[in-house]
Design a protein around this motif. Sequence first.
Motif, mmCIF file in Angstrom:
data_model
loop_
_atom_site.group_PDB
_atom_site.id
_atom_site.type_symbol
_atom_site.label_atom_id
_atom_site.label_comp_id
_atom_site.label_asym_id
_atom_site.label_seq_id
_atom_site.Cartn_x
_atom_site.Cartn_y
_atom_site.Cartn_z
ATOM 1 N N PHE A 92 10.455 -13.535 -11.687
ATOM 2 C CA PHE A 92 10.661 -12.245 -11.033
ATOM 3 C C PHE A 92 9.438 -11.869 -10.202
ATOM 4 O O PHE A 92 9.567 -11.493 -9.028
ATOM 5 N N GLU A 93 8.260 -11.953 -10.803
ATOM 6 C CA GLU A 93 7.037 -11.588 -10.095
ATOM 7 C C GLU A 93 6.833 -12.432 -8.843
ATOM 8 O O GLU A 93 6.459 -11.918 -7.787
ATOM 9 N N ARG A 94 7.102 -13.728 -8.956
ATOM 10 C CA ARG A 94 6.889 -14.626 -7.818
ATOM 11 C C ARG A 94 7.931 -14.443 -6.725
ATOM 12 O O ARG A 94 7.747 -14.928 -5.605
ATOM 13 N N SER A 95 9.023 -13.752 -7.041
ATOM 14 C CA SER A 95 10.119 -13.591 -6.078
ATOM 15 C C SER A 95 10.145 -12.214 -5.421
ATOM 16 O O SER A 95 11.017 -11.953 -4.594
ATOM 17 N N LEU A 96 9.197 -11.346 -5.763
ATOM 18 C CA LEU A 96 9.219 -9.992 -5.209
ATOM 19 C C LEU A 96 9.126 -9.990 -3.688
ATOM 20 O O LEU A 96 9.762 -9.164 -3.023
ATOM 21 N N ASP A 97 8.330 -10.900 -3.131
ATOM 22 C CA ASP A 97 8.196 -10.922 -1.675
ATOM 23 C C ASP A 97 9.423 -11.518 -1.003
ATOM 24 O O ASP A 97 9.709 -11.228 0.165
ATOM 25 N N ALA A 98 10.173 -12.341 -1.736
ATOM 26 C CA ALA A 98 11.378 -12.951 -1.178
ATOM 27 C C ALA A 98 12.581 -12.024 -1.265
ATOM 28 O O ALA A 98 13.462 -12.054 -0.399
ATOM 29 N N PHE A 99 12.644 -11.197 -2.319
ATOM 30 C CA PHE A 99 13.768 -10.276 -2.524
ATOM 31 C C PHE A 99 13.258 -8.844 -2.712
ATOM 32 O O PHE A 99 13.509 -8.223 -3.748
ATOM 33 N N PRO A 100 12.541 -8.295 -1.728
ATOM 34 C CA PRO A 100 11.960 -6.964 -1.936
ATOM 35 C C PRO A 100 12.994 -5.864 -2.063
ATOM 36 O O PRO A 100 12.775 -4.890 -2.790
ATOM 37 N N LEU A 101 14.125 -5.989 -1.376
ATOM 38 C CA LEU A 101 15.162 -4.969 -1.478
ATOM 39 C C LEU A 101 15.852 -5.032 -2.830
ATOM 40 O O LEU A 101 15.970 -4.037 -3.543
ATOM 41 N N GLU A 102 16.328 -6.222 -3.190
ATOM 42 C CA GLU A 102 17.083 -6.396 -4.423
ATOM 43 C C GLU A 102 16.213 -6.146 -5.653
ATOM 44 O O GLU A 102 16.591 -5.384 -6.559
ATOM 45 N N PHE A 103 15.041 -6.775 -5.708
ATOM 46 C CA PHE A 103 14.186 -6.643 -6.879
ATOM 47 C C PHE A 103 13.470 -5.294 -6.884
ATOM 48 O O PHE A 103 13.174 -4.739 -7.949
ATOM 49 N N GLY A 104 13.197 -4.759 -5.695
ATOM 50 C CA GLY A 104 12.610 -3.429 -5.630
ATOM 51 C C GLY A 104 13.542 -2.377 -6.198
ATOM 52 O O GLY A 104 13.109 -1.438 -6.864
ATOM 53 N N ALA A 105 14.844 -2.542 -5.932
ATOM 54 C CA ALA A 105 15.835 -1.611 -6.472
ATOM 55 C C ALA A 105 15.882 -1.693 -7.991
ATOM 56 O O ALA A 105 16.092 -0.684 -8.676
ATOM 57 N N ILE A 106 15.670 -2.887 -8.533
ATOM 58 C CA ILE A 106 15.696 -3.057 -9.994
ATOM 59 C C ILE A 106 14.525 -2.327 -10.644
ATOM 60 O O ILE A 106 14.698 -1.561 -11.599
ATOM 61 N N ILE A 107 13.320 -2.545 -10.133
ATOM 62 C CA ILE A 107 12.157 -1.939 -10.790
ATOM 63 C C ILE A 107 12.082 -0.432 -10.526
ATOM 64 O O ILE A 107 11.324 0.277 -11.186
ATOM 65 N N ALA A 108 12.896 0.049 -9.573
ATOM 66 C CA ALA A 108 12.928 1.496 -9.313
ATOM 67 C C ALA A 108 13.830 2.239 -10.286
ATOM 68 O O ALA A 108 13.723 3.461 -10.428
ATOM 69 N N ASP A 109 14.727 1.503 -10.970
ATOM 70 C CA ASP A 109 15.710 2.189 -11.824
ATOM 71 C C ASP A 109 16.213 1.226 -12.894
ATOM 72 O O ASP A 109 17.180 0.513 -12.697
ATOM 73 N N TYR A 110 15.533 1.204 -14.037
ATOM 74 C CA TYR A 110 15.917 0.288 -15.109
ATOM 75 C C TYR A 110 15.559 0.888 -16.462
ATOM 76 O O TYR A 110 14.829 1.875 -16.550
ATOM 77 N N ALA A 111 16.094 0.287 -17.500
ATOM 78 C CA ALA A 111 15.745 0.666 -18.869
ATOM 79 C C ALA A 111 15.674 -0.605 -19.703
ATOM 80 O O ALA A 111 16.476 -1.525 -19.525
ATOM 81 N N VAL A 112 14.710 -0.663 -20.590
ATOM 82 C CA VAL A 112 14.532 -1.839 -21.438
ATOM 83 C C VAL A 112 15.505 -1.779 -22.608
ATOM 84 O O VAL A 112 15.594 -0.772 -23.305
ATOM 85 N N VAL A 113 16.235 -2.864 -22.811
ATOM 86 C CA VAL A 113 17.157 -2.994 -23.936
ATOM 87 C C VAL A 113 16.480 -3.736 -25.078
ATOM 88 O O VAL A 113 16.605 -3.371 -26.243
ATOM 89 N N PHE A 114 15.736 -4.774 -24.739
ATOM 90 C CA PHE A 114 15.081 -5.602 -25.758
ATOM 91 C C PHE A 114 13.787 -6.162 -25.181
ATOM 92 O O PHE A 114 13.718 -6.533 -24.010
#
Length: 246
Positions: A92-114
């Motif tokens: 995930f960390e290595r792909s942030l620059d490749a998928f800034p829209l998709e992965f940026g949306a994830i880290i903007a709105d998430y909750a930890v399950v486990f």
Amino acid sequence: MTRLPDHLSILERDLRGIFTDRLQSLTVYGLHASAPSDRHRSAHAPHPGPRTSTLAIIASMREADLKVCAEHISAWHDTGLATPLLLASGEFERSLDAFPLEFGAIIADYAVVFGPDPFAGLTVDPADLRRACEVQARSHLLHLRQGFVETAGNGNALAMLTVRSAAPFAALVTSVARLQGLVTHDQTAAGRHAERQLQLAPGAITEVVKLAQVADISSAEATRIFAPYLDATERLVQYVDGWGTA
């Protein structure tokens, strides 16, 4: 989450069974990350609307693991889950620059399950986000122009073009809103925000965004909508192209 929804409990149990101690974390993201109505969902209740999006970080994955996941996919879908996004540790960390829209949306709105928070301290480089928005905007504009030419002046074909391009346009508008710091699942709200930022007439963007939820429109309506739609797309491209230079 104070009480884990049934369908997420099932997914966590199944992933633990498949990956054992290689399962490092499981998160839920997007629309259902903080929706109270989703927290007490029954695993056997009807599931209207979008499926719940999840992401699992795995220490390592083998083909055999994915085959077992494939055996569970129908049951997961039946409980209202989208197909889980499975990433290897560090991917995930290595792909942030490749998928800034998709992965940026994830880290903007998430909750930890486990597990520990896999996104703690992670941010998207604004330059990567701007570049991705520009690619998305320019691509949409080019396809819109090409599609209009291919209608050959046929009103029904224009109506189909307008409706079929509405969902990608809504996604583009939401991406641009995110570039400006507005994170929302309400695409109409993102559209209104874009209209204000670009100083467009009310409806120039939101009328098209709302078409993402309809099957068809009349040729007369498409003819009325298309010119301001094309202009709004051009304005979005110009805005994103110059964003951050002032």
